[in-house]
Scaffold this motif. Structure first.
Motif, short mmCIF file in Angstrom:
data_model
loop_
_atom_site.label_atom_id
_atom_site.label_comp_id
_atom_site.label_asym_id
_atom_site.label_seq_id
_atom_site.Cartn_x
_atom_site.Cartn_y
_atom_site.Cartn_z
N THR A 317 -1.41 -8.41 -1.77
CA THR A 317 -1.00 -9.00 -3.04
C THR A 317 -0.09 -7.97 -3.90
O THR A 317 0.13 -6.99 -3.43
N THR A 318 0.20 -8.33 -5.08
CA THR A 318 1.13 -7.54 -5.99
C THR A 318 0.27 -6.24 -6.09
O THR A 318 1.21 -5.22 -5.94
N GLU A 319 -0.81 -6.15 -6.53
CA GLU A 319 -1.53 -4.95 -6.42
C GLU A 319 -1.89 -3.93 -5.28
O GLU A 319 -1.42 -2.74 -5.39
N GLU A 320 -1.89 -4.90 -4.22
CA GLU A 320 -2.08 -3.94 -2.76
C GLU A 320 -0.77 -3.26 -2.53
O GLU A 320 -0.57 -2.42 -2.11
N LYS A 321 0.45 -4.17 -2.73
CA LYS A 321 1.53 -3.58 -2.36
C LYS A 321 2.08 -2.38 -3.48
O LYS A 321 2.56 -1.23 -3.21
N ALA A 322 1.69 -2.54 -4.59
CA ALA A 322 1.82 -1.27 -5.74
C ALA A 322 1.11 -0.21 -5.38
O ALA A 322 1.62 0.96 -5.15
N LEU A 323 -0.29 -0.44 -4.87
CA LEU A 323 -1.03 0.71 -4.42
C LEU A 323 -0.21 1.37 -3.21
O LEU A 323 -0.39 2.59 -3.02
N LEU A 324 0.14 0.73 -2.22
CA LEU A 324 0.78 1.02 -1.01
C LEU A 324 1.95 1.70 -1.45
O LEU A 324 2.27 3.05 -0.87
N ALA A 325 2.56 1.48 -2.37
CA ALA A 325 4.03 1.95 -2.78
C ALA A 325 3.66 3.52 -3.20
O ALA A 325 4.49 4.46 -2.97
N ILE A 326 2.68 3.51 -4.12
CA ILE A 326 2.23 4.98 -4.49
C ILE A 326 1.98 5.70 -3.38
O ILE A 326 2.26 7.19 -3.51
N GLU A 327 1.22 5.44 -2.43
CA GLU A 327 0.98 6.14 -1.20
C GLU A 327 2.05 6.51 -0.65
O GLU A 327 2.45 7.62 -0.20
#
Ligand code: NZQ
Ligand code: ZN
Length: 387
Positions: A317-327
């Motif tokens: 999801t948008t949120e999952e991609k966002a969190l992975l991007a921060i990692e």
């Protein structure tokens, strides 16, 4: 896209052996003050190249500007400028020497207490500063092609910024060969600083400025690609040139036009340098991941776009991609040898978050970030998350 005005008057002279061009670029009748830092330019031959280029000019010198340019030291330079009737400044160094020079260019023509310029963030208009040029020795800040500067005052543990359209360098010489002598920890700082400059102008919310977005993403990808090459022991001119131009393009005004900008990571990071003397770029690596996690709700669309386009994240999801991007961002900082927790730099971190909150309140910085809604207590929470 938001409305904007864009003017950047700095002339860039880029490439190998270009320092000699100063001879034609600086008026021969100028009474020049050459400003430099702790002496690296005397060891790596840059000083001699500058002196050779200016052999027909009158040149006074002021050395010893430290990293995070110090107000007290700059006041000594200001005295010299007045005593010797200096009318042209030449910065030979990294962001610290260039920023110090910008401040002096403004202070030399300011009637009153020079600290007021920083305390009150006084804008320097065109024609209100001494003319100056630069020879960049460390790609990182973009100061060689922008009109902002940051000055530290150790006695009061303050680090403040100012600027204005009167403070663009006239000419900046960018010779990638200077990178040969830069210590690796400073190269990693340069990569992390430039990378975060792009993020500050990109990681906000979508406004349909697709060209600016793609400019920003291409700088991020180019920095990721050149990082291992410029960090390796063997000097690679092609990579050095790419790295240098990326750093300049990251903060010369171009990518910020027509889009909202954040700058909270810098605002908080400057406090960490003021309290603990942590290198500027490292403070950004400490704050950025927590800042993006804390503001996920507001930034998730751009974070996910960054994840997709810059890191190739396809699933979620948008949120999952966002969190992975921060990692991915954190892993990138680690790959440069940069630690991302405040406790890894100082044991003395307790109370930092409260101190940042108080400082922002005292300075009336009550709403920062692209929506001007990040309060001093939000800043406290972000710093707490960065311990
Ligand atoms: O002082 P010397 O002996 O020259 O050594 C410097 C210094 O110790 C060394 N160095 C520079 N070029 C070298 C070299 N060593 C060997 N070979 C070379 N070719 O590197 C050390 C760090 O230099 P410095 O100028 O402090 O680094 P940087 O360019 O990262 O500048 C940091 C300052 O810029 C401000 C920061 O806050 C900090 O005060 N920034 C300025 C900005 C702007 N004007 O737009 C934006 C940035 O976000 C940043 O805030
Ligand atoms: Zn920076």
């Amino acid at each position: 896209m938001l409305n904007f005005k864009y003017k950047n008057p700095t002339k860039i002279i880029f490439g190998k052996d270009q320092i000699s061009a100063l001879q034609q670029e600086i008026p021969v009748e100028a009474n020049i003050l050459l400003l430099y830092g702790g002496g690296s330019i005397k060891k790596n031959g840059i000083y001699q190249q500058v002196k050779d280029a200016l052999s027909q000019h009158h040149v006074e010198e002021f050395g010893g500007i430290p990293a995070n340019p110090e107000y007290e030291v700059l006041m000594e330079a200001l005295k010299l400028i007045k005593e010797k009737n200096i009318n042209y400044l030449l910065a030979v160094g990294g962001g610290s020497v260039i920023d110090g020079t910008k401040y002096l260019a403004a202070a030399a023509k300011y009637n009153g207490d020079a600290w007021d310029i920083l305390r009150n963030s006084i804008y320097t208009l065109e024609g209100e500063a001494l003319p100056f040029s630069t020879v960049l020795t460390l790609p990182a800040t973009g100061s060689e092609m922008n009109s902002g500067y940051v000055i530290s005052r150790r006695a009061t543990q303050e680090k403040l910024s100012a600027g204005g359209p009167g403070l663009f360098p006239q000419v900046s010489v960018l010779d990638p060969e200077v990178i040969r002598s830069i210590p690796k920890n400073q190269i990693s700082n340069g990569i992390a600083d430039a990378y975060t400059h792009v993020l500050e102008q990109y990681m906000t919310y979508p406004v349909g400025a697709s060209l600016q977005d793609r400019f920003a993403e291409s700088i991020l990808q180019s920095l990721q690609e050149v990082a291992p090459k410029v960090m390796s022991e063997e000097f690679n001119y092609t990579a050095a040139a790419d790295f240098m131009w990326c750093c300049t393009m990251a903060l010369n005004g171009l990518i910020q036009k027509g889009v909202p900008t954040d700058w909270s990571v810098h605002a908080i990071g400057h406090e960490l340098t003021a309290y603990y003397n942590i290198d500027h770029a490292r403070t950004l690596a400490i704050i950025a991941p927590s800042h993006y996690r804390y503001n996920l709700k507001y930034k998730k669309e751009k974070l996910a776009q960054y994840g997709e386009r810059v890191w190739g994240i396809e699933c979620g999801t948008t949120e999952e991609k966002a969190l992975l991007a921060i990692e991915k961002l954190e892993t990138f900082f680690h790959s440069l040898g940069i630690k991302t927790k405040l406790s890894e730099y100082t044991e003395d971190y307790n109370g930092t978050a409260e101190r940042v909150e108080k400082t922002f309140k005292d300075r009336n910085m009550l709403g920062i970030g692209e929506r001007k809604q990040l309060s001093p207590s939000d800043a406290r929470s972000i710093v707490e998350m960065s311990y």
